[in-house]
Design an enzyme around this catalytic site. Structure first.
Site, PDB file in Angstrom:
ATOM      1  N   LYS A  15     -14.864  -0.906   6.252  1.00 14.63           N
ATOM      2  CA  LYS A  15     -14.387  -1.860   7.279  1.00 14.63           C
ATOM      3  C   LYS A  15     -12.913  -2.139   7.039  1.00 14.63           C
ATOM      4  CE  LYS A  15     -15.005  -6.768   8.433  1.00 14.63           C
ATOM      5  NZ  LYS A  15     -13.729  -7.282   7.892  1.00 14.63           N
ATOM      6  N   ASP A  40     -12.511  -4.490  -1.742  1.00 11.68           N
ATOM      7  CA  ASP A  40     -13.512  -5.568  -1.744  1.00 11.68           C
ATOM      8  C   ASP A  40     -14.824  -5.046  -1.162  1.00 11.68           C
ATOM      9  OD1 ASP A  40     -11.400  -5.972   0.615  1.00 11.68           O
ATOM     10  OD2 ASP A  40     -13.402  -6.414   1.378  1.00 11.68           O
ATOM     11  N   GLU A  48       0.841  -1.205   0.000  1.00  4.56           N
ATOM     12  CA  GLU A  48       0.000   0.000   0.000  1.00  4.56           C
ATOM     13  C   GLU A  48       0.878   1.259   0.000  1.00  4.56           C
ATOM     14  OE1 GLU A  48      -3.681  -1.644   2.842  1.00  4.56           O
ATOM     15  OE2 GLU A  48      -1.957  -0.686   3.768  1.00  4.56           O
ATOM     16  N   THR A  77      -5.966   0.240   2.586  1.00  2.01           N
ATOM     17  CA  THR A  77      -7.058  -0.349   1.817  1.00  2.01           C
ATOM     18  C   THR A  77      -8.113  -0.878   2.786  1.00  2.01           C
ATOM     19  OG1 THR A  77      -5.835  -2.413   1.701  1.00  2.01           O
ATOM     20  CG2 THR A  77      -5.634  -0.923  -0.180  1.00  2.01           C
ATOM     21  N   MET A 112      -8.739  -2.487   9.449  1.00  2.00           N
ATOM     22  CA  MET A 112      -8.121  -3.134  10.599  1.00  2.00           C
ATOM     23  C   MET A 112      -7.149  -2.258  11.404  1.00  2.00           C
ATOM     24  SD  MET A 112      -7.636  -6.913   8.825  1.00  2.00           S
ATOM     25  CE  MET A 112      -7.054  -7.704  10.315  1.00  2.00           C
ATOM     26  N   GLU A 113      -7.155  -0.952  11.175  1.00  2.00           N
ATOM     27  CA  GLU A 113      -6.188  -0.120  11.923  1.00  2.00           C
ATOM     28  C   GLU A 113      -6.730   1.214  12.445  1.00  2.00           C
ATOM     29  OE1 GLU A 113      -5.074  -1.348   8.788  1.00  2.00           O
ATOM     30  OE2 GLU A 113      -3.864  -2.970   9.624  1.00  2.00           O
TER      31      GLU A 113
HETATM   32  N1  ADE Z   1      -8.778  -4.530   4.201  1.00  3.91           N
HETATM   33  C1  ADE Z   1      -9.200  -4.669   2.941  1.00  3.91           C
HETATM   34  N2  ADE Z   1     -10.411  -5.246   2.893  1.00  3.91           N
HETATM   35  C2  ADE Z   1     -10.775  -5.482   4.184  1.00  3.91           C
HETATM   36  C3  ADE Z   1     -11.919  -6.060   4.797  1.00  3.91           C
HETATM   37  N3  ADE Z   1     -12.932  -6.522   4.083  1.00  3.91           N
HETATM   38  N4  ADE Z   1     -11.930  -6.134   6.150  1.00  3.91           N
HETATM   39  C4  ADE Z   1     -10.900  -5.665   6.867  1.00  3.91           C
HETATM   40  N5  ADE Z   1      -9.807  -5.122   6.348  1.00  3.91           N
HETATM   41  C5  ADE Z   1      -9.743  -5.012   5.011  1.00  3.91           C
END
Ligand code: ADE
Length: 242
Positions: free
Chosen positions: A176, A202, A20, A91, A178-179
């Site tokens: 959504k 996604d 990234e 992302t 993760m950080e």
């Molecule tokens: N990073 C990229 N796509 C993600 C997802 N669906 N959930 C968590 N982190 C992501």
């Protein structure tokens, strides 16, 4: 009229994945200036732009994705470099029910929160678990650079449980990842201005397997991310490079 944003002397971009970050490192010709195990620090010549990567896991040699490393990254950024704005770039998954499409770029709007922290105890614990951390105003940047605006929610999983989904829906979440919330918690603790910029790889409420869609669109989304982050940094940073 939408008020103009204030300018920042030093901006730190906090990122989880090397892939990234590569387009941004190349664009600004950033050089590696320090390693606070496992956090890797890149900077421009006058250190008015920093990019801190979560680094690699010692045992598995993979990017340190998730909230543990993100928290550490934010602490390193603030304690070692005292930036005046932290931007978490990366992302993410997007909700098509909220208008998200692949390679869209979102700016954090109103708050960032968690969807996997549940502490059903008396007092402030339920709200503490959700987080709901502040972000800088997004209207001006979103309208000037054609970014989508949405509530960003974090957990330590690429997938989600039915309970996670209920919490995301209750919080009106568009993005959504993760950080962001982990970094935002540190920023709240230190009264540090914070925002997050996330490019969609996604569709969370779509029909494709998340991991496959994520891998297929990673490059495209990382390029889209770079384009928007560069526009935002160039807008917000005082021009102090020599
Ligand atoms: N990073 C990229 N796509 C993600 C997802 N669906 N959930 C968590 N982190 C992501």
């Amino acid at each position: 009229m939408i008020p103009k944003r204030k300018k920042y002397q030093c901006i730190a971009l906090l990122m989880a994945m090397e892939g990234e970050a590569k387009p941004l490192i190349a664009h600004y010709n950033l050089k590696k200036i320090a390693f606070h195990n496992p956090i890797e620090v890149y900077a421009n010549t006058d250190k008015s732009l920093l990019l801190l990567l979560n680094g690699k896991d010692k045992r598995h040699q993979v990017d340190n994705i998730g909230t543990q490393a993100a928290t550490l990254n934010a602490f390193v950024a603030i304690s070692q470099y005292q930036p005046d704005l932290i931007i978490n770039c990366g992302t993410a998954g997007g909700f098509s029910s909220k208008g998200a499409a692949i390679a869209d770029v979102y700016i954090a709007h109103k708050k960032v929160c968690f969807h996997d922290r549940r502490i059903d105890l008396p007092g402030g614990f339920p709200d503490y678990a959700l987080g709901n951390y502040p972000v800088i105003a997004s209207d001006y940047l979103a309208s000037k650079f054609k970014l989508k605006q949405g509530i960003i929610s974090s957990s330590d999983a690429l997938d989600y449980t039915p309970k996670d989904m209920l919490i995301m829906q209750a919080n009106d979440v568009s993005v959504k990842e993760m950080e962001a919330a982990a970094i935002a918690w540190v920023c709240q603790q230190y009264n540090q201005d914070f925002t997050a910029i996330k490019a969609i790889t996604d569709i969370v409420d779509g029909k494709h397997a998340t991991a496959t869609e994520f891998l297929e669109n990673f490059q495209l989304a990382s390029e889209a991310l770079k384009t928007k982050v560069v526009a935002i940094v160039d807008e917000l940073k005082m021009k102090n490079e020599v």
